[in-house]
Design a protein around this motif. Structure first.
Motif, mmCIF file in Angstrom:
data_model
loop_
_atom_site.group_PDB
_atom_site.id
_atom_site.type_symbol
_atom_site.label_atom_id
_atom_site.label_comp_id
_atom_site.label_asym_id
_atom_site.label_seq_id
_atom_site.Cartn_x
_atom_site.Cartn_y
_atom_site.Cartn_z
ATOM 1 N N VAL A 46 0.848 -1.190 0.000
ATOM 2 C CA VAL A 46 0.000 0.000 0.000
ATOM 3 C C VAL A 46 0.886 1.244 0.000
ATOM 4 N N PRO A 47 0.937 1.996 -1.108
ATOM 5 C CA PRO A 47 1.696 3.252 -1.108
ATOM 6 C C PRO A 47 0.921 4.324 -0.340
ATOM 7 N N ALA A 48 1.579 4.925 0.637
ATOM 8 C CA ALA A 48 0.877 5.902 1.480
ATOM 9 C C ALA A 48 1.799 7.050 1.856
ATOM 10 N N THR A 49 2.624 7.491 0.913
ATOM 11 C CA THR A 49 3.588 8.547 1.205
ATOM 12 C C THR A 49 2.941 9.911 1.390
ATOM 13 N N ASP A 50 1.662 10.035 1.007
ATOM 14 C CA ASP A 50 0.957 11.298 1.213
ATOM 15 C C ASP A 50 0.110 11.286 2.478
ATOM 16 N N ARG A 51 0.298 10.234 3.312
ATOM 17 C CA ARG A 51 -0.412 10.099 4.592
ATOM 18 C C ARG A 51 -1.925 10.319 4.426
ATOM 19 N N ASP B 176 5.451 -14.606 -2.754
ATOM 20 C CA ASP B 176 5.499 -15.030 -4.151
ATOM 21 C C ASP B 176 4.737 -14.081 -5.068
ATOM 22 N N VAL B 177 3.746 -13.384 -4.498
ATOM 23 C CA VAL B 177 2.871 -12.516 -5.273
ATOM 24 C C VAL B 177 2.786 -11.153 -4.599
ATOM 25 N N LEU B 178 2.850 -10.091 -5.406
ATOM 26 C CA LEU B 178 2.719 -8.723 -4.914
ATOM 27 C C LEU B 178 1.333 -8.216 -5.269
ATOM 28 N N ALA B 179 0.525 -7.936 -4.270
ATOM 29 C CA ALA B 179 -0.819 -7.401 -4.491
ATOM 30 C C ALA B 179 -0.791 -5.916 -4.146
ATOM 31 N N PHE B 180 -0.932 -5.081 -5.167
ATOM 32 C CA PHE B 180 -0.900 -3.636 -4.957
ATOM 33 C C PHE B 180 -2.317 -3.128 -4.694
ATOM 34 N N VAL B 181 -2.450 -2.356 -3.609
ATOM 35 C CA VAL B 181 -3.743 -1.783 -3.227
ATOM 36 C C VAL B 181 -3.527 -0.315 -2.922
ATOM 37 N N ASP B 182 -4.219 0.557 -3.631
ATOM 38 C CA ASP B 182 -4.099 1.978 -3.339
ATOM 39 C C ASP B 182 -4.682 2.290 -1.962
ATOM 40 N N SER B 183 -4.134 3.319 -1.334
ATOM 41 C CA SER B 183 -4.519 3.638 0.038
ATOM 42 C C SER B 183 -5.916 4.227 0.155
ATOM 43 N N ASP B 184 -6.558 4.539 -0.974
ATOM 44 C CA ASP B 184 -7.932 5.034 -0.937
ATOM 45 C C ASP B 184 -8.919 4.002 -1.496
ATOM 46 N N VAL B 185 -8.511 2.734 -1.479
ATOM 47 C CA VAL B 185 -9.362 1.648 -1.964
ATOM 48 C C VAL B 185 -9.691 0.702 -0.814
ATOM 49 N N VAL B 186 -10.957 0.362 -0.676
ATOM 50 C CA VAL B 186 -11.427 -0.607 0.315
ATOM 51 C C VAL B 186 -11.758 -1.894 -0.436
ATOM 52 N N VAL B 187 -10.901 -2.897 -0.305
ATOM 53 C CA VAL B 187 -11.076 -4.117 -1.091
ATOM 54 C C VAL B 187 -12.310 -4.888 -0.623
ATOM 55 N N PRO C 233 -5.985 10.191 4.608
ATOM 56 C CA PRO C 233 -6.933 9.927 5.699
ATOM 57 C C PRO C 233 -7.705 8.632 5.514
ATOM 58 N N THR C 234 -7.676 8.066 4.324
ATOM 59 C CA THR C 234 -8.405 6.829 4.029
ATOM 60 C C THR C 234 -7.602 5.574 4.366
ATOM 61 N N LEU C 235 -6.363 5.725 4.791
ATOM 62 C CA LEU C 235 -5.477 4.573 4.978
ATOM 63 C C LEU C 235 -6.036 3.573 5.992
ATOM 64 N N ALA C 236 -6.606 4.061 7.089
ATOM 65 C CA ALA C 236 -7.104 3.147 8.111
ATOM 66 C C ALA C 236 -8.203 2.234 7.561
ATOM 67 N N ARG C 237 -9.110 2.790 6.773
ATOM 68 C CA ARG C 237 -10.176 1.965 6.185
ATOM 69 C C ARG C 237 -9.612 0.970 5.188
ATOM 70 N N CYS C 238 -8.612 1.396 4.447
ATOM 71 C CA CYS C 238 -7.964 0.507 3.485
ATOM 72 C C CYS C 238 -7.346 -0.692 4.196
ATOM 73 N N LEU C 239 -6.582 -0.448 5.253
ATOM 74 C CA LEU C 239 -5.901 -1.526 5.964
ATOM 75 C C LEU C 239 -6.886 -2.423 6.705
ATOM 76 N N GLU C 240 -7.950 -1.839 7.223
ATOM 77 C CA GLU C 240 -8.973 -2.637 7.903
ATOM 78 C C GLU C 240 -9.612 -3.630 6.935
ATOM 79 N N ALA C 241 -9.878 -3.182 5.709
ATOM 80 C CA ALA C 241 -10.470 -4.080 4.714
ATOM 81 C C ALA C 241 -9.501 -5.182 4.315
ATOM 82 N N ILE C 242 -8.227 -4.859 4.198
ATOM 83 C CA ILE C 242 -7.230 -5.868 3.843
ATOM 84 C C ILE C 242 -7.142 -6.940 4.922
#
Length: 303
Positions: A7-12, A58-69, A14-23
């Motif tokens: 999860v790229p989050a270099t701009d800190r 083995d696999v890299l799953a890219f998830v943007d920090s403003d996406v709730v999977v 505000p949606t990061l917490a929801r993104c990580l919770e969904a992951i």
């Protein structure tokens, strides 16, 4: 199969917490979750590369920090890659849920969802908002080009073209996440022109390849022609031409306007139509600028 969510989050955001919770709450969650928040302000290409370098999976799953999977996102990724060894990458789509406050944001996210739903199957492209790549293919392709794309741009599309040389890439339209980004009219125009349109045209000219998928599909091209007709009709004060071109836009994109109506009501259709025309015109305006940029870049490289 071990999977790392990056999860790229270099701009800190505000949606990061929801993104990580969904992951963490998803079915078959990743064995690793790597949040890249340094260096501050770095672009997503560099951040994703750093996350990939730190991963041991083995696999890299890219998830943007403003996406709730969605809960089944990683299950779908694992199933696709396990079933087909020739598949090097898989990516998905934003869903059609509207959790933003503005009409521009809702339109932009529904447009993305619609285009990706139309383009299901094997493609020579990639999307890093919610997409996964086998580590060996990612390394063989050279990762994201952080030097060329220091800011958010088409770094994932460009990578997709290189990944395609190493195997198949699948767009699974059911692999989805909810997008939380709040678009404004100015940010939409700026992104469509400077951060996506111009670099995408430049890339196509350099590669001498114009794909007929995603935003360059046949319906999208016809919609661009209709947008030009709207502009010509408005400039020449020919309301009949404007009305006919707007009707053609809706007729070419019934799936988009149905979603706008369902999610936003009549107001969504009324406001979405000029936004759609503007989106197409901005993309067309990027054509000559991107072509000149490609020629200039090529000439500079040859010197």
């Amino acid at each position: 199969m071990r999977l790392a969510a990056i999860v790229p989050a270099t701009d800190r955001p505000p949606t990061l917490a929801r993104c990580l919770e969904a992951i963490s709450g998803a079915d078959d969650p990743p064995e690793e979750v790597i949040v890249v928040d340094e260096p501050a302000g770095a672009g997503p290409a560099l951040a994703r590369n750093r996350g990939a370098a730190a991963a041991t999976s083995d696999v890299l799953a890219f998830v943007d920090s403003d996406v709730v999977v969605h809960h089944d996102a990683f299950t779908r990724i694992r199933a696709h890659l396990a079933a087909d060894p020739t598949l090097v990458a898989v990516f998905g789509s934003y869903d059609d849920h509207v959790q933003t406050t503005g009409t521009v944001a809702a339109f932009r996210n529904l447009l993305h969802h619609t285009v990706h739903q139309r383009s299901a199957g094997e493609l020579a492209s990639f999307w890093a908002g919610l997409g996964a790549v086998r580590v060996d293919a990612f390394e063989a392709a050279g990762g994201f080009d952080a030097r060329r794309y220091p800011r958010p741009s088409i770094e994932d599309i460009e990578l997709g073209g290189r990944l395609a040389a190493h195997g198949q890439i699948l767009l699974d339209p059911e692999l989805q996440g909810t997008h939380l980004k709040e678009w404004t009219l100015s940010s939409m125009v700026r992104t469509d022109f400077a951060h996506r349109g111009v670099p995408w045209v430049q890339l196509m000219v350099e590669r001498r390849d114009v794909p007929a998928t995603l935003n360059l599909g046949l319906r999208e091209r016809a919609s661009a022609v209709a947008a030009v007709a709207v502009a010509v009709g408005a400039a020449s004060r020919r309301p009949a031409l404007v009305a006919a071109a707007l009707a053609a836009t809706v007729g070419l994109n019934p799936d988009l306007y149905q979603r706008l109506f369902v999610r936003l009501g009549p107001r969504g259709v009324v406001l979405g139509l000029p936004l759609h025309v503007l989106h197409q015109l901005v993309g067309l305006a990027a054509l000559p600028v991107g072509a000149v940029a490609a020629v200039t870049s090529t000439a500079a490289d040859e010197r």
